[in-house]
Design an enzyme around this catalytic site. Sequence first.
Site, PDB file in Angstrom:
ATOM      1  N   CYS B  71      51.983  14.591  78.502  1.00 34.96           N
ATOM      2  CA  CYS B  71      51.720  13.181  78.212  1.00 34.96           C
ATOM      3  C   CYS B  71      50.424  12.980  77.427  1.00 34.96           C
ATOM      4  O   CYS B  71      49.660  13.899  77.183  1.00 34.96           O
ATOM      5  CB  CYS B  71      51.671  12.378  79.508  1.00 34.96           C
ATOM      6  SG  CYS B  71      50.231  12.755  80.542  1.00 34.96           S
ATOM      7  N   ALA B  74      47.270  14.086  79.058  1.00 34.07           N
ATOM      8  CA  ALA B  74      47.098  15.539  78.973  1.00 34.07           C
ATOM      9  C   ALA B  74      46.520  15.930  77.617  1.00 34.07           C
ATOM     10  O   ALA B  74      45.670  16.816  77.521  1.00 34.07           O
ATOM     11  CB  ALA B  74      48.430  16.247  79.208  1.00 34.07           C
ATOM     12  N   ARG B 105      43.560  25.136  82.032  1.00 35.85           N
ATOM     13  CA  ARG B 105      43.871  25.494  80.645  1.00 35.85           C
ATOM     14  C   ARG B 105      43.111  26.712  80.106  1.00 35.85           C
ATOM     15  O   ARG B 105      43.227  27.069  78.967  1.00 35.85           O
ATOM     16  CB  ARG B 105      43.662  24.288  79.731  1.00 35.85           C
ATOM     17  CG  ARG B 105      44.811  23.280  79.878  1.00 35.85           C
ATOM     18  CD  ARG B 105      44.687  22.155  78.894  1.00 35.85           C
ATOM     19  NE  ARG B 105      44.427  22.630  77.555  1.00 35.85           N
ATOM     20  CZ  ARG B 105      45.351  23.036  76.697  1.00 35.85           C
ATOM     21  NH1 ARG B 105      46.599  23.009  77.025  1.00 35.85           N
ATOM     22  NH2 ARG B 105      45.019  23.449  75.497  1.00 35.85           N
ATOM     23  N   HIS B 204      45.767  13.293  71.613  1.00 41.71           N
ATOM     24  CA  HIS B 204      44.829  13.928  70.686  1.00 41.71           C
ATOM     25  C   HIS B 204      44.211  12.859  69.786  1.00 41.71           C
ATOM     26  O   HIS B 204      43.007  12.823  69.571  1.00 41.71           O
ATOM     27  CB  HIS B 204      45.540  14.943  69.777  1.00 41.71           C
ATOM     28  CG  HIS B 204      46.283  16.002  70.516  1.00 41.71           C
ATOM     29  ND1 HIS B 204      47.433  16.585  70.028  1.00 41.71           N
ATOM     30  CD2 HIS B 204      46.051  16.583  71.717  1.00 41.71           C
ATOM     31  CE1 HIS B 204      47.863  17.493  70.891  1.00 41.71           C
ATOM     32  NE2 HIS B 204      47.051  17.507  71.920  1.00 41.71           N
TER      33      HIS B 204
HETATM   34  S1  SF4 Z   1      50.230  12.747  84.334  1.00 44.15           S
HETATM   35 FE1  SF4 Z   1      49.201  10.809  84.691  1.00 44.15          FE
HETATM   36  S2  SF4 Z   1      48.723   9.986  82.707  1.00 44.15           S
HETATM   37 FE2  SF4 Z   1      50.270  11.602  82.429  1.00 44.15          FE
HETATM   38  S3  SF4 Z   1      52.262  10.592  82.452  1.00 44.15           S
HETATM   39 FE3  SF4 Z   1      51.777  11.148  84.537  1.00 44.15          FE
HETATM   40  S4  SF4 Z   1      50.731   9.413  85.345  1.00 44.15           S
HETATM   41 FE4  SF4 Z   1      50.725   9.172  83.224  1.00 44.15          FE
END
Ligand code: SF4
Lengths: 458, 551
Positions: B71, B74, B105, B204
Amino acid sequence: MLLRHTPLKIQDRKALSVNPAKTCQPIGAMYAALGIHGCLPHSHGSQGCCAYHRSTLTRHYKEPIMSGTSSFTEGASVFGGQANLLQAINNIFTIYEPDLIAVHTTCLSETIGDDVLQITRKARDDGKIPEGKHVIHASTPSYVGSHVTGFANMTKAMVNYFAESTGKKKNQINLIPGYVEPPDMEEIRRLAELMNLSTVMFPDTSGVLNGPQTGRYRMFPPGGVTIPELISTGDSMGTIAMGEYASGDAARVLDTKCKVPCKILDLPIGLQATDRYIDALRKQAGTEVPAQINFERGQLLDIITDMQAWFYGKKVALAGDPDQMIALSEFLVAIDMWPVYVVTGTPGKIFEKRINEITKNSPYPVKVKAGGDLFLLHQWIKNESVDLLIANTYGKYMARDSDIPFIRYGFPILDRIGHSYFPSVGYRGGMRLLEKILDAILDRKDRDSPEESFELVM
Amino acid sequence: MVIQNEKQCSADLEGLDPQEVKNDLINKYPPKVARKRSKQIVINKIEKDQPVPKIQANVRTIPGIITQRGCTYAGCKGVVLGPTRDILNLTHGPIGCGFYSWLTRRNQTRPVGPDAHNFMPYCFSTDMQDREIVFGGEKKLKQAIEEAYNIFKPKAIGIFSTCPVGLIGDDVHAVAREMGKKLGINIFGFSCEGYKGVSQSAGHHIANNGIFANVVGLDDNVKEGKFKINLLGEYNIGGDAFAIEDLLEECGFTLISTFSGNSSYDYFANSHTADLNLIMCHRSINYVAEMMEKKFGIPWMKINFLGADSTAKSLRKIAAYYDDQELIDKVEEVIAREMPAVLKAQEDVRSRCEGKLAMIFVGGSRAHHYQDIFKEIGMRVISAGYEFAHRDDYEGREVLPTIKIDADSRNIEELEIHADSKRFNPRNSEEDLKRLAEKGIEMETYNGMMSDMSDGSMVIDDISQFETEKMIELYKPDIFCAGIKEKYSVQKNGVPMKQLHSYDNGGPYAVFKGAINFYYEVDRMVNSKVWGYIKAPWQKNPELSARYACE
Ligand code: SF4
Ligand code: SF4
């Protein structure tokens, strides 16, 4: 120093969590769902959560973890995720052909307020769920509880969706093993079978998340509780559930829904908790405890007898999930070790009470916190050190900085193997824990002993 | 930078008709899904003076298809800002998002001294509870910032929003401003809620914008040194940035800032004093390069330090840009010194790996860059694709004007950048640019991955689990490169799988020494004895008659 900014002085924190000792609900739900045969978990939300949960479980088990996601984008976040979930259900059954899809929600879909039950009904009405296949769901908002709560919620959903009482009792018992590793589940069942009991265990990730290398990948390996077995749980003679936090709800719902009486025990970690488990099995089976089990118990006792000197009086700091921490603390006390700091990230009242009870005869002041974090635990350790630290992989940063012997235990373990293959429950699991404790303590002694007192025989 | 390779003309790919393979990949899909996927699965075509075929990329993932994408959060917190050691990265949201992006990471960092800030081993979160979901989380966020400041005294705090934050309407930017003023440090927020884009890529972009708007340009001190450069899009996974830093220093360059491997807040703040930006990962960082060019007049060029040939080419390209004989000589000296060991390793590994097949499905640049290393040991990459790249990463930047801006991309703010009235200083005059063009030094271009791949190879964007399994079944590659989520399903199929996001536990693979590491890593994996043990003796020889004779 890796944790160079962790000060001795403990300042009160109300809003900031540092180095958590818990994670979020959906990952527990995903893990539980993988314990149903032929099940594909599905994360209803944006795809990041799903990617994170799969990655973490994959790193912990070194096994493929598959799950669908509803891949929300901004539109779904505004208008709701119904279209996404309907499409996902259709795609998953067409492409991957699981027996069932276990949907869990995420913070996003919970905040939006998607009604997953209604959406799955619509999927059924629209013919998106093939005959004989199922979609179940659990609501798992991460702003409540922890990964343990998510596991408990998905386990409860199994009962809600499947358990049926036909009015005709079956000669079997239900085992709800709690949020433990695949070999633990296997061991819990093995002990019950040694008592000649027929069992249905759910969830059951053994054989799913510790599968063999065969040269052929199967998305749905042979393990896991089957749907007919889940349905039959409503006709069982009784339920033994292990771990109040992870299994309590499912056991009680099964009792209410199908009148299957339940006994909620601690996880059978260590001597006394395993004794209680065996005793419960014995009463359920109405038979004597077989020689094999007595033999294993005796072996565990034998190690404790032989190696007592090394355990006696050692101070231990622990962090992990509440059910595990409770049973493990009891075991440590039983072998004359003293849990002095005990932290779980999972909130909940009974935790602190149980730990305080277990450690009430401790010669040391005991600090315990539910809803705590590893930062706090480390501060305690820095103020007054311990002889042993037991925590998940993140513990190794504290162990290195504070130079304390360390055992990896709990979730996640990202840098060692073993937890997927060897149990830490039952008497045999107790033996494995003792081996680990001794290795850690004696390796340290060997490292630190001056040459003249470096010992060959220990 | 174009690396020419021998172009295969045959339409067949390993004896299979790629069109049929493509059909196999999408036949099982529902029609709508098949239609969409068929635009993201392209059979490469290499023709003289013709553009490569068009591929659809950076579009929404189909729900339920089993994607490997992550996402926006991330991409922003995890990828771009995560590797910076002295910004206190505070995740505003429920606990999970912060937990999963905590140390996972493999970004390495080396604080300058025992007292220097290094927050990377820490995970900071507001651990939002239902009460905040209902009543709003700004109050808790402010308090968390205050607590973080009191305990850690960072010089900067970044706030990263997760999905619920946008929905409940918390204004992290207002909180950042208010608390920054109150505490007297630099505090900035990122609206990187996971749903904001179709993948990490949106994150990004948001990270680039935030770091550019809030940090770059804050420190005007000009450092000593010649040939000042920034390295963009290098995250120091497995120590790559360390290897590159050493090499650049040896050649005589002065590295001002890396975005963001082994990076520090101070380096970012000062990065506008460099005279050239070098881009490794085009996808994740090209925004910063463009903004720096517009605001400060710093030109950029695409380079690649993965693969020995690519490293040599890149060094020569940078030296030629500066057109300084001493630098050129030094670079040649370093290359000449490094290459014998590289060639020796190549020859050795080639003897065991020549002709073997690889597939690479990762990220936004490595699926391209690693093809160079595989070529160096005689292996062929017959299929590749990105997880979250855009069309320009596949087809080259020439297609930029033709990329449609869809609703998802429009979500991400494009900062309006103007030349800085005081500090804009174009590093090249018109004549310089002409001279560079004459010498064939390509500036501000990236030709994408596809022009470097052979005719008939399969290019697959955002590959699904189903397609992954099909490709393995059809081609039985000797090695498959992807990420952690694919790793064990691939290996259970008897195919070694190398993670090219995290490098498993290997690295560095960058520059000359890293290339040698990678050759031997591939050699180890492809030729491991374990693949010979999968069938037990009795499975190979199932007959049951036994003879126990002392022969
Ligand atoms: S990890 Fe967190 S920020 Fe990413 S999609 Fe899930 S809820 Fe949303
Ligand atoms: S948004 Fe919620 S469900 Fe998703 S990773 Fe974060 S805490 Fe977990």
